[in-house]
Write a protein that holds these residues in place. Structure first.
Motif, mmCIF file in Angstrom:
data_model
loop_
_atom_site.group_PDB
_atom_site.id
_atom_site.type_symbol
_atom_site.label_atom_id
_atom_site.label_comp_id
_atom_site.label_asym_id
_atom_site.label_seq_id
_atom_site.Cartn_x
_atom_site.Cartn_y
_atom_site.Cartn_z
ATOM 1 N N MET A 87 -4.217 -4.401 13.883
ATOM 2 C CA MET A 87 -5.666 -3.682 13.762
ATOM 3 C C MET A 87 -6.329 -3.701 12.363
ATOM 4 N N LEU A 88 -5.880 -4.151 11.316
ATOM 5 C CA LEU A 88 -6.677 -4.125 10.243
ATOM 6 C C LEU A 88 -6.853 -5.783 9.599
ATOM 7 N N ASP A 89 -6.453 -6.775 10.770
ATOM 8 C CA ASP A 89 -6.207 -7.962 10.445
ATOM 9 C C ASP A 89 -7.572 -8.280 10.001
ATOM 10 N N GLY A 90 -7.892 -9.320 9.020
ATOM 11 C CA GLY A 90 -9.456 -9.666 8.419
ATOM 12 C C GLY A 90 -10.229 -8.654 7.800
ATOM 13 N N ALA A 91 -9.595 -7.478 7.748
ATOM 14 C CA ALA A 91 -10.255 -6.127 7.015
ATOM 15 C C ALA A 91 -10.017 -6.050 5.304
ATOM 16 N N TYR A 92 -9.074 -6.888 5.097
ATOM 17 C CA TYR A 92 -8.700 -6.641 3.385
ATOM 18 C C TYR A 92 -8.320 -8.245 2.902
ATOM 19 N N ASP A 93 -8.439 -8.253 1.612
ATOM 20 C CA ASP A 93 -7.981 -9.520 0.955
ATOM 21 C C ASP A 93 -6.821 -9.814 0.972
ATOM 22 N N PRO A 94 -5.994 -10.786 1.695
ATOM 23 C CA PRO A 94 -4.894 -11.196 1.848
ATOM 24 C C PRO A 94 -4.280 -11.567 0.522
ATOM 25 N N GLY A 95 -5.216 -11.949 -0.598
ATOM 26 C CA GLY A 95 -4.775 -12.581 -1.811
ATOM 27 C C GLY A 95 -4.810 -11.383 -2.850
ATOM 28 N N ASP A 96 -4.927 -10.076 -2.396
ATOM 29 C CA ASP A 96 -4.888 -9.003 -3.345
ATOM 30 C C ASP A 96 -3.416 -9.068 -3.979
ATOM 31 N N PRO A 97 -3.480 -9.052 -5.554
ATOM 32 C CA PRO A 97 -1.941 -9.023 -6.022
ATOM 33 C C PRO A 97 -1.117 -8.095 -5.546
ATOM 34 N N GLU A 98 -1.610 -6.791 -5.470
ATOM 35 C CA GLU A 98 -0.426 -6.015 -5.033
ATOM 36 C C GLU A 98 0.010 -6.274 -3.535
ATOM 37 N N VAL A 99 -0.886 -6.653 -2.556
ATOM 38 C CA VAL A 99 -0.406 -6.912 -1.229
ATOM 39 C C VAL A 99 0.565 -8.169 -1.310
ATOM 40 N N LYS A 100 0.221 -9.321 -2.162
ATOM 41 C CA LYS A 100 1.255 -10.323 -2.395
ATOM 42 C C LYS A 100 2.509 -10.015 -3.018
ATOM 43 N N VAL A 101 2.688 -9.181 -3.809
ATOM 44 C CA VAL A 101 3.930 -8.418 -4.091
ATOM 45 C C VAL A 101 4.695 -7.748 -3.209
ATOM 46 N N LEU A 102 4.009 -6.780 -2.469
ATOM 47 C CA LEU A 102 4.484 -6.037 -1.671
ATOM 48 C C LEU A 102 5.073 -6.835 -0.339
ATOM 49 N N GLU A 103 4.213 -8.158 -0.070
ATOM 50 C CA GLU A 103 4.788 -8.787 1.056
ATOM 51 C C GLU A 103 6.033 -9.753 0.839
ATOM 52 N N GLU A 104 6.095 -10.025 -0.667
ATOM 53 C CA GLU A 104 7.053 -10.839 -0.898
ATOM 54 C C GLU A 104 8.443 -9.786 -0.971
ATOM 55 N N ARG A 105 8.378 -8.647 -1.356
ATOM 56 C CA ARG A 105 9.225 -7.843 -1.578
ATOM 57 C C ARG A 105 9.855 -7.485 0.025
ATOM 58 N N LEU A 106 8.898 -7.224 0.957
ATOM 59 C CA LEU A 106 9.448 -6.840 2.295
ATOM 60 C C LEU A 106 10.051 -8.060 3.118
ATOM 61 N N ASN A 107 9.423 -9.514 2.816
ATOM 62 C CA ASN A 107 9.750 -10.786 3.445
ATOM 63 C C ASN A 107 11.143 -11.003 2.839
ATOM 64 N N GLY A 108 11.415 -10.788 1.429
ATOM 65 C CA GLY A 108 12.608 -10.978 0.892
ATOM 66 C C GLY A 108 13.910 -10.074 1.703
ATOM 67 N N LEU A 109 13.535 -8.722 1.819
ATOM 68 C CA LEU A 109 14.230 -8.047 2.246
ATOM 69 C C LEU A 109 14.961 -8.506 3.769
#
Length: 205
Positions: A116-138
């Motif tokens: 629902m929020l696709d395209g509504a936020y900056d995917p390059g946001d530093p915190e988003v990147k850190v959180l995505e990397e953590r989730l993807n790694g797990l």
């Protein structure tokens, strides 16, 4: 002899910070549910109403809609990763950990919210990147463990999990998925991931 006065401490000195954090969490939770139901253009007035606070409090924490959307994404990714860690810690075998995570990710509305929020936020946001990397790694760790144990059908990767959860948990009013509940279909999805007894996946060019 001079006596130096000691500042008096009031028992409620920290209360405003605690209340502010609680209000922030309530706003984010309300916004997550509302954005998932009706999209990112949901009225801020309704976010405030669901959170049980005034509009001014919402804007004190989040100056605009973009800031609120980003906070929701941060929250969903963090909570999903926390649930992934818990699933791996609690499960007795690798596929059980994956199953626990899929059901927990549905509870956290990670797939539905991100769709629902696709395209509504900056995917390059530093915190988003850190959180995505953590989730993807797990998730990659869970899949690798299930694969090594011979419990996961070949060719499955993390994108299959995220797409499956997103498709099966996004709101679909008036359809049978709502009447029966998404967990029924999530369990069917999980059964399709389990090995042996699978059908070979088509190869996409």
């Amino acid at each position: 002899m001079d006596v130096v006065a000691t500042p008096r401490r009031t028992p409620h000195a920290r209360a405003p910070r605690v209340d502010a954090q609680r209000n922030r969490e309530r706003i984010v939770a309300a916004a997550r549910d509302l954005f998932t139901e009706v999209g990112r253009q949901a009225p801020i007035d309704e976010v405030a109403r669901r959170a049980g606070i005034g509009n001014a409090t919402v804007y004190r924490h989040f100056p605009d809609r973009d800031a609120l959307v980003l906070a929701v994404v941060h929250s969903v990714l963090k909570r999903a990763a926390d649930r992934a860690e818990a699933a791996m810690a609690q499960a007795e075998e690798p596929f059980e950990a994956l199953s626990r995570f899929v059901l927990a990710a549905a509870d956290e509305q990670i797939g539905a919210t991100c769709v629902m929020l696709d395209g509504a936020y900056d995917p390059g946001d530093p915190e988003v990147k850190v959180l995505e990397e953590r989730l993807n790694g797990l998730l990659d760790t869970m899949l690798a463990r299930a694969r090594r144990a011979g419990l996961l059908r070949p060719g499955i990767d993390r994108d299959d999990i995220f797409v499956g959860v997103a498709q099966l948990t996004r709101p679909l009013p008036d359809l049978v998925t709502v009447r029966r509940g998404s967990r029924r279909y999530l369990q069917l999805f999980l059964d399709g991931l389990r090995a042996p007894g699978y059908t070979a996946l088509p190869v996409e060019n």
